[in-house]
Design a protein around this motif. Structure first.
Motif, PDB file in Angstrom:
ATOM      1  N   VAL A   1     -14.739 -66.126   3.041  1.00  0.00           N
ATOM      2  CA  VAL A   1     -15.418 -65.893   4.313  1.00  0.00           C
ATOM      3  C   VAL A   1     -14.410 -65.788   5.465  1.00  0.00           C
ATOM      4  N   VAL A   2     -13.436 -66.697   5.499  1.00  0.00           N
ATOM      5  CA  VAL A   2     -12.445 -66.702   6.585  1.00  0.00           C
ATOM      6  C   VAL A   2     -11.602 -65.435   6.563  1.00  0.00           C
ATOM      7  N   LEU A   3     -11.188 -65.002   5.381  1.00  0.00           N
ATOM      8  CA  LEU A   3     -10.380 -63.786   5.286  1.00  0.00           C
ATOM      9  C   LEU A   3     -11.162 -62.569   5.762  1.00  0.00           C
ATOM     10  N   GLN A   4     -12.433 -62.511   5.413  1.00  0.00           N
ATOM     11  CA  GLN A   4     -13.245 -61.387   5.901  1.00  0.00           C
ATOM     12  C   GLN A   4     -13.370 -61.410   7.418  1.00  0.00           C
ATOM     13  N   ASP A   5     -13.588 -62.600   7.967  1.00  0.00           N
ATOM     14  CA  ASP A   5     -13.688 -62.725   9.424  1.00  0.00           C
ATOM     15  C   ASP A   5     -12.380 -62.333  10.103  1.00  0.00           C
ATOM     16  N   ALA A   6     -11.262 -62.496   9.387  1.00  0.00           N
ATOM     17  CA  ALA A   6      -9.954 -62.146   9.937  1.00  0.00           C
ATOM     18  C   ALA A   6      -9.648 -60.656   9.785  1.00  0.00           C
ATOM     19  N   GLY A   7     -10.571 -59.913   9.171  1.00  0.00           N
ATOM     20  CA  GLY A   7     -10.396 -58.474   9.050  1.00  0.00           C
ATOM     21  C   GLY A   7      -9.859 -57.995   7.722  1.00  0.00           C
TER      22      GLY A   7
ATOM     23  N   TRP B   1     -10.344 -57.507  -1.277  1.00  0.00           N
ATOM     24  CA  TRP B   1      -9.183 -58.388  -1.331  1.00  0.00           C
ATOM     25  C   TRP B   1      -9.558 -59.816  -0.974  1.00  0.00           C
ATOM     26  N   SER B   2     -10.509 -59.977  -0.070  1.00  0.00           N
ATOM     27  CA  SER B   2     -10.990 -61.324   0.255  1.00  0.00           C
ATOM     28  C   SER B   2     -11.624 -61.972  -0.969  1.00  0.00           C
ATOM     29  N   ALA B   3     -12.398 -61.175  -1.725  1.00  0.00           N
ATOM     30  CA  ALA B   3     -13.035 -61.695  -2.936  1.00  0.00           C
ATOM     31  C   ALA B   3     -11.987 -62.077  -3.969  1.00  0.00           C
ATOM     32  N   ALA B   4     -10.968 -61.230  -4.145  1.00  0.00           N
ATOM     33  CA  ALA B   4      -9.913 -61.522  -5.118  1.00  0.00           C
ATOM     34  C   ALA B   4      -9.178 -62.806  -4.742  1.00  0.00           C
ATOM     35  N   ALA B   5      -8.887 -62.963  -3.450  1.00  0.00           N
ATOM     36  CA  ALA B   5      -8.195 -64.174  -2.994  1.00  0.00           C
ATOM     37  C   ALA B   5      -9.060 -65.407  -3.207  1.00  0.00           C
ATOM     38  N   GLY B   6     -10.359 -65.288  -2.908  1.00  0.00           N
ATOM     39  CA  GLY B   6     -11.265 -66.420  -3.110  1.00  0.00           C
ATOM     40  C   GLY B   6     -11.330 -66.843  -4.563  1.00  0.00           C
TER      41      GLY B   6
END
Length: 208
Positions: A165-171, A176-181
Motif C-alpha cells: 500500500v505504501v509503495l503504491q501511495d509513493a507512486g 512492482w508494489s505487489a512483487a515487493a509486498g
C-alpha cells in the motif's frame, strides 16, 4: 504483464500452494482421501471466502469453480508425490509461507478494487492470507500458527501488505508494489522458519 492480469494468476497460485500445505497437514494426521481434499479446500478458500463476505462479494470459488479444480489437482498431486518421496521437514511451513505471500497481496488488491482505503486493504489482505491456515490447524487439532507463541506469521502479512500500500501511495507501479509486498511477506516468514525468529512475548508476572 499488467497488475490486472497478475491478480487471477496470484489467486490460482495461492490456492494451489495452500492446497499443498493443507494436504501435507492432513497427511500428517493420517486422514483419508476425502479428509485430505476437505482440508486442502478449507485451507485454500477459507481466507478469501471471509474476505468476500466482509466486502459483500460472492465467494470467489463460487464465481469461478476453476479454483476448486486447481485445489483438488494440487492436493492429489501432493498425495502422489509423498507416496514416493518424503517431503522435507519444513515443507508445510514453506508452502504455507508462499501461500501467505500470494494470498495476502491478492486479497489487498481485491479490497482495493472494491473501493476500500489503504488500511482496510491491509486488513483484508491479512485476513485472506491467514484465515485459511487457522481453519486448517483447528480442523487438524493443532494450535493455529497465528497463535503460536512469538510466531512471525500474521505480522509478516501485515508488513507485506502495508509495504504494498505504501509503495503504491509513493507512486510505484502496482505490479512492482505487489512483487515487493510478496517478497517482504515470504522473506519475513521464511527467515522466521530458518532462523527461529520470533516476536517478543508479553508475560504478566503473577508473583507480587
Amino acid at each position: 504483464m499488467t497488475a490486472a492480469a497478475l491478480l487471477p494468476i496470484l489467486d490460482l497460485v495461492g490456492v494451489a500452494v495452500f492446497a499443498i500445505s493443507g494436504a501435507l497437514a492432513a497427511g500428517r494426521k493420517s486422514l483419508d482421501l476425502l479428509g485430505v481434499i476437505v482440508i486442502a479446500i478449507v485451507t485454500s478458500v477459507g481466507g478469501g471466502t471471509l474476505r468476500d463476505l466482509l466486502l459483500d462479494r460472492t465467494a470467489f470459488w463460487i464465481v469461478n469453480p476453476k479454483y476448486l479444480v486447481t485445489i483438488i489437482v494440487a492436493a492429489l498431486a501432493t498425495m502422489a508425490y509423498v507416496r514416493f518421496r518424503r517431503p522435507p521437514d519444513k515443507a508445510l511451513q514453506v508452502a504455507d509461507a508462499l501461500g501467505l505471500a500470494f494470498f495476502a497481496i491478492s486479497g489487498a488488491q481485491i479490497a482495493e478494487t472494491s473501493g476500500t482505503g489503504g488500511l482496510i486493504a491491509v486488513v483484508m489482505g491479512t485476513i485472506t492470507g491467514v484465515f485459511g491456515g487457522v481453519l486448517r490447524d483447528v480442523l487438524c487439532a493443532e494450535i493455529p500458527m497465528i497463535l503460536r507463541k512469538g510466531n512471525i506469521y500474521a505480522t509478516a502479512a501485515i508488513a507485506g501488505t502495508s509495504a504494498y500500500v505504501v509503495l503504491q501511495d509513493a507512486g510505484v507501479a502496482r505490479l512492482w508494489s505487489a512483487a515487493a509486498g510478496m517478497l517482504v511477506i515470504a522473506g519475513l516468514r521464511l527467515a522466521a522458519i530458518i532462523w527461529s525468529l520470533s516476536l517478543p512475548v508479553f508475560t504478566i508476572n503473577e508473583r507480587r
